[in-house]
Design a protein around this motif. Structure first.
Motif, PDB file in Angstrom:
ATOM      1  N   GLN A  95       0.909  -1.168   0.137  1.00 57.54           N
ATOM      2  CA  GLN A  95       0.036  -0.062  -0.078  1.00 57.54           C
ATOM      3  C   GLN A  95       0.700   1.104  -0.090  1.00 57.54           C
ATOM      4  O   GLN A  95       1.748   1.345   0.790  1.00 57.54           O
ATOM      5  N   ILE A 133      -7.854  -3.846  -3.087  1.00 58.89           N
ATOM      6  CA  ILE A 133      -8.781  -3.300  -1.912  1.00 58.89           C
ATOM      7  C   ILE A 133      -8.556  -2.311  -1.089  1.00 58.89           C
ATOM      8  O   ILE A 133      -9.359  -0.888  -0.956  1.00 58.89           O
ATOM      9  N   ASN A 134      -7.446  -2.461  -0.146  1.00 59.43           N
ATOM     10  CA  ASN A 134      -6.792  -1.473   0.664  1.00 59.43           C
ATOM     11  C   ASN A 134      -6.365  -0.295   0.084  1.00 59.43           C
ATOM     12  O   ASN A 134      -6.685   0.671   0.661  1.00 59.43           O
ATOM     13  N   ASN A 135      -5.793  -0.394  -1.081  1.00 58.58           N
ATOM     14  CA  ASN A 135      -5.523   0.775  -1.915  1.00 58.58           C
ATOM     15  C   ASN A 135      -6.767   1.637  -2.677  1.00 58.58           C
ATOM     16  O   ASN A 135      -6.493   2.833  -2.701  1.00 58.58           O
ATOM     17  N   LEU A 136      -7.725   1.175  -2.523  1.00 55.29           N
ATOM     18  CA  LEU A 136      -9.017   1.622  -3.166  1.00 55.29           C
ATOM     19  C   LEU A 136      -9.886   2.190  -2.046  1.00 55.29           C
ATOM     20  O   LEU A 136     -10.776   2.718  -2.222  1.00 55.29           O
ATOM     21  N   LYS A 137      -9.539   2.105  -0.464  1.00 52.96           N
ATOM     22  CA  LYS A 137     -10.319   2.399   0.460  1.00 52.96           C
ATOM     23  C   LYS A 137     -10.797   3.627   0.398  1.00 52.96           C
ATOM     24  O   LYS A 137      -9.476   4.599   0.079  1.00 52.96           O
ATOM     25  N   GLY A 138     -11.967   4.216   0.190  1.00 53.78           N
ATOM     26  CA  GLY A 138     -12.368   5.485   0.352  1.00 53.78           C
ATOM     27  C   GLY A 138     -12.437   6.053  -1.355  1.00 53.78           C
ATOM     28  O   GLY A 138     -13.137   7.179  -1.375  1.00 53.78           O
ATOM     29  N   SER A 139     -12.119   5.300  -2.224  1.00 54.35           N
ATOM     30  CA  SER A 139     -12.561   5.666  -3.569  1.00 54.35           C
ATOM     31  C   SER A 139     -13.682   4.764  -4.047  1.00 54.35           C
ATOM     32  O   SER A 139     -13.804   5.241  -5.347  1.00 54.35           O
ATOM     33  N   ASP A 179      -4.729  -6.101  -0.805  1.00 52.76           N
ATOM     34  CA  ASP A 179      -4.187  -4.743  -0.924  1.00 52.76           C
ATOM     35  C   ASP A 179      -4.709  -3.873  -2.178  1.00 52.76           C
ATOM     36  O   ASP A 179      -4.569  -2.656  -2.088  1.00 52.76           O
ATOM     37  N   GLU A 207      -6.079   3.295  -9.517  1.00 54.05           N
ATOM     38  CA  GLU A 207      -7.204   4.079  -9.888  1.00 54.05           C
ATOM     39  C   GLU A 207      -7.198   4.582 -11.370  1.00 54.05           C
ATOM     40  O   GLU A 207      -8.233   4.422 -12.324  1.00 54.05           O
ATOM     41  N   LYS A 230      -1.962   3.496  -5.201  1.00 50.72           N
ATOM     42  CA  LYS A 230      -3.574   3.951  -4.950  1.00 50.72           C
ATOM     43  C   LYS A 230      -3.702   4.631  -6.423  1.00 50.72           C
ATOM     44  O   LYS A 230      -4.773   4.291  -7.053  1.00 50.72           O
TER      45      LYS A 230
END
Length: 82
Positions: A49, A75-81, A73, A58, A54
């Motif tokens: 991450q 999913i973890n990198n896209l958290k909030g997106s 990871d 994206e 991220k």
């Protein structure tokens, strides 16, 4: 890289620029080129991450319309997106 790549014939290996062991934004062009030649994409397994990862994730998802599996990871990198 070369010994591993020659022994794992089923694996797709793409050496990328990194900063402190994590993929850097400068790798986006290389990744984009590989994804352009693909039918599907797996994002996440062992990815780690960072802000660059991220942004890369994206951008790849915005630029390409293909089947994608996002795991761990990814999913973890896209958290909030998402």
């Amino acid at each position: 890289y070369i010994p591993l790549a020659s022994r794992l014939t089923e694996a797709m290996i793409l050496p990328l620029d990194e900063i402190h062991g994590k993929i850097s934004m400068s790798s986006l062009t290389d990744i984009d080129g590989e994804v352009s030649n693909s039918d599907c994409l797996l994002i996440g397994c062992g990815l780690s991450q960072s802000e660059d990862i991220k942004k890369i994730t994206e951008q790849i998802l915005k630029r390409h319309n293909l089947t994608v599996v996002i795991d761990a990871d990814g999913i973890n990198n896209l958290k909030g997106s998402i």
